[in-house]
Design a protein around this motif. Sequence first.
Motif, mmCIF file in Angstrom:
data_model
loop_
_atom_site.group_PDB
_atom_site.id
_atom_site.type_symbol
_atom_site.label_atom_id
_atom_site.label_comp_id
_atom_site.label_asym_id
_atom_site.label_seq_id
_atom_site.Cartn_x
_atom_site.Cartn_y
_atom_site.Cartn_z
ATOM 1 N N TYR A 198 0.832 -1.203 0.000
ATOM 2 C CA TYR A 198 0.000 0.000 0.000
ATOM 3 C C TYR A 198 0.868 1.256 0.000
ATOM 4 N N LEU A 199 0.303 2.345 -0.500
ATOM 5 C CA LEU A 199 0.872 3.680 -0.357
ATOM 6 C C LEU A 199 0.108 4.395 0.741
ATOM 7 N N ASP A 200 0.823 5.105 1.579
ATOM 8 C CA ASP A 200 0.137 5.900 2.590
ATOM 9 C C ASP A 200 -0.555 7.105 1.957
ATOM 10 N N ILE A 201 0.109 7.733 0.978
ATOM 11 C CA ILE A 201 -0.458 8.897 0.299
ATOM 12 C C ILE A 201 -0.120 8.810 -1.184
ATOM 13 N N LEU A 202 -1.093 9.083 -2.034
ATOM 14 C CA LEU A 202 -0.895 9.187 -3.478
ATOM 15 C C LEU A 202 -1.248 10.604 -3.907
ATOM 16 N N LEU A 203 -0.317 11.256 -4.640
ATOM 17 C CA LEU A 203 -0.552 12.608 -5.133
ATOM 18 C C LEU A 203 -0.687 12.619 -6.648
ATOM 19 N N LEU A 204 -1.563 13.483 -7.146
ATOM 20 C CA LEU A 204 -1.618 13.790 -8.575
ATOM 21 C C LEU A 204 -0.529 14.828 -8.827
ATOM 22 N N HIS A 205 0.427 14.499 -9.685
ATOM 23 C CA HIS A 205 1.712 15.194 -9.714
ATOM 24 C C HIS A 205 1.633 16.635 -10.231
ATOM 25 N N ARG A 206 1.039 16.844 -11.377
ATOM 26 C CA ARG A 206 0.848 18.196 -11.925
ATOM 27 C C ARG A 206 -0.536 18.267 -12.551
ATOM 28 N N PRO A 207 -1.154 19.431 -12.564
ATOM 29 C CA PRO A 207 -2.524 19.524 -13.076
ATOM 30 C C PRO A 207 -2.630 19.058 -14.524
ATOM 31 N N ASP A 208 -3.685 18.324 -14.804
ATOM 32 C CA ASP A 208 -3.995 17.856 -16.157
ATOM 33 C C ASP A 208 -5.143 18.708 -16.702
ATOM 34 N N PRO A 209 -4.888 19.583 -17.688
ATOM 35 C CA PRO A 209 -5.976 20.407 -18.225
ATOM 36 C C PRO A 209 -7.141 19.605 -18.782
ATOM 37 N N LEU A 210 -6.879 18.341 -19.156
ATOM 38 C CA LEU A 210 -7.931 17.483 -19.701
ATOM 39 C C LEU A 210 -8.568 16.605 -18.629
ATOM 40 N N VAL A 211 -8.382 16.960 -17.378
ATOM 41 C CA VAL A 211 -8.891 16.127 -16.286
ATOM 42 C C VAL A 211 -10.414 16.006 -16.352
ATOM 43 N N GLU A 212 -10.874 14.805 -16.090
ATOM 44 C CA GLU A 212 -12.294 14.541 -15.888
ATOM 45 C C GLU A 212 -12.424 14.065 -14.440
ATOM 46 N N PRO A 213 -12.964 14.883 -13.555
ATOM 47 C CA PRO A 213 -12.995 14.529 -12.137
ATOM 48 C C PRO A 213 -13.612 13.159 -11.860
ATOM 49 N N GLU A 214 -14.577 12.771 -12.667
ATOM 50 C CA GLU A 214 -15.211 11.460 -12.459
ATOM 51 C C GLU A 214 -14.216 10.322 -12.680
ATOM 52 N N GLU A 215 -13.266 10.513 -13.607
ATOM 53 C CA GLU A 215 -12.235 9.507 -13.841
ATOM 54 C C GLU A 215 -11.317 9.386 -12.623
ATOM 55 N N VAL A 216 -10.910 10.512 -12.089
ATOM 56 C CA VAL A 216 -10.066 10.503 -10.890
ATOM 57 C C VAL A 216 -10.810 9.836 -9.734
ATOM 58 N N ALA A 217 -12.086 10.183 -9.585
ATOM 59 C CA ALA A 217 -12.885 9.600 -8.507
ATOM 60 C C ALA A 217 -12.984 8.087 -8.650
ATOM 61 N N ARG A 218 -13.139 7.615 -9.872
ATOM 62 C CA ARG A 218 -13.236 6.168 -10.090
ATOM 63 C C ARG A 218 -11.945 5.470 -9.673
ATOM 64 N N ALA A 219 -10.813 6.067 -10.015
ATOM 65 C CA ALA A 219 -9.528 5.477 -9.627
ATOM 66 C C ALA A 219 -9.344 5.522 -8.111
ATOM 67 N N PHE A 220 -9.641 6.654 -7.507
ATOM 68 C CA PHE A 220 -9.460 6.779 -6.058
ATOM 69 C C PHE A 220 -10.357 5.802 -5.303
ATOM 70 N N ASP A 221 -11.587 5.661 -5.742
ATOM 71 C CA ASP A 221 -12.496 4.730 -5.078
ATOM 72 C C ASP A 221 -11.968 3.300 -5.146
ATOM 73 N N ALA A 222 -11.490 2.903 -6.328
ATOM 74 C CA ALA A 222 -10.980 1.544 -6.497
ATOM 75 C C ALA A 222 -9.723 1.317 -5.670
ATOM 76 N N LEU A 223 -8.833 2.286 -5.663
ATOM 77 C CA LEU A 223 -7.569 2.134 -4.925
ATOM 78 C C LEU A 223 -7.793 2.127 -3.420
ATOM 79 N N GLN A 224 -8.689 2.977 -2.949
ATOM 80 C CA GLN A 224 -8.998 2.975 -1.524
ATOM 81 C C GLN A 224 -9.749 1.705 -1.132
ATOM 82 N N GLY A 225 -10.698 1.297 -1.956
ATOM 83 C CA GLY A 225 -11.490 0.110 -1.655
ATOM 84 C C GLY A 225 -10.656 -1.151 -1.583
ATOM 85 N N SER A 226 -9.589 -1.218 -2.381
ATOM 86 C CA SER A 226 -8.721 -2.398 -2.382
ATOM 87 C C SER A 226 -7.631 -2.314 -1.317
#
Length: 309
Positions: free
Chosen positions: A114-142
Amino acid sequence: MKSIQLPAAGLSASQLVLGLMRINDKTDDQIRELYRRAREAGVDLFDHADIYGDGPHHCERRFAEAVRLSGAEREQVLIQSKVGIIRDGPSYDFSAEHIMEEVEESLRALQTDYLDILLLHRPDPLVEPEEVARAFDALQGSGKVRHFGVSNHTVGQIELLRTAVEQPLVVNQVQLSIVHAPLFSEGMQTNTLGQAQAVMPAGADLVEYCRRQGITLQAWSPYQSPRGVFIDHPEYPELNAVLSRLAEKHSVTPTGIATAWLTRHPADIQVVLGTTQGARVEEAAAGAQVRLSRREWYELIRAAGHRLP
């Protein structure tokens, strides 16, 4: 060394963070010595990123191979890594697939579950917050990531992520030093006639926003200027004169005073050290114990060339 609270994470961590982006060509013995001296100085948070080193996850792998944390030691330290930068470009990718794939590779390289903390390194102008949320939910859930944060993000970029991301964003890692201090100086220049910052710039309220939200600021490149490291640099004579005088007064080195300038701020800023020298970690740790007076803090920022109205 003083430990601080990361309010949004409910964690206690050392005020100094050891960044490991420069261990690429170090031997196992050199990496172990750096780690040992950092731990003896009180450091318990270690900062990585997927792009550090000659190839993907190279510095993460070198750290794990050299230090070989036991299960008990792993529970005593915090490991933080970052994703989102594509070196071949560069470009950025905050898609759910990329975030999750990079975390899996980081875990393999670091030889941890496990990682104690995961950071998004630099802003992505093409970010879709729902995509980030999906990844965070899966990573936290596992159980593969316990806490999440960002790096180099503005208030607006954080707020956009929060439209979909449910986990607290516990850290924002930003470039900050006495010389490179727009997060402080721009706010002080607001509404000053004739100054470029007379209109509130985008980053001027980032410190205040993070304090309100319980987001811990981490300062990277804490001794850097546009001309390189400012300590003992001939183009910063006034600043170095003040650093030397205060270092003698407080029985630390100029590096210690430059560190104390950051740790003096009431936001409880963490200082990310990019050094591979154990002695430099020890100098910074001694400085982090110094509490500068208000007069000393302001004298340093003026000596660094920032105009106070």
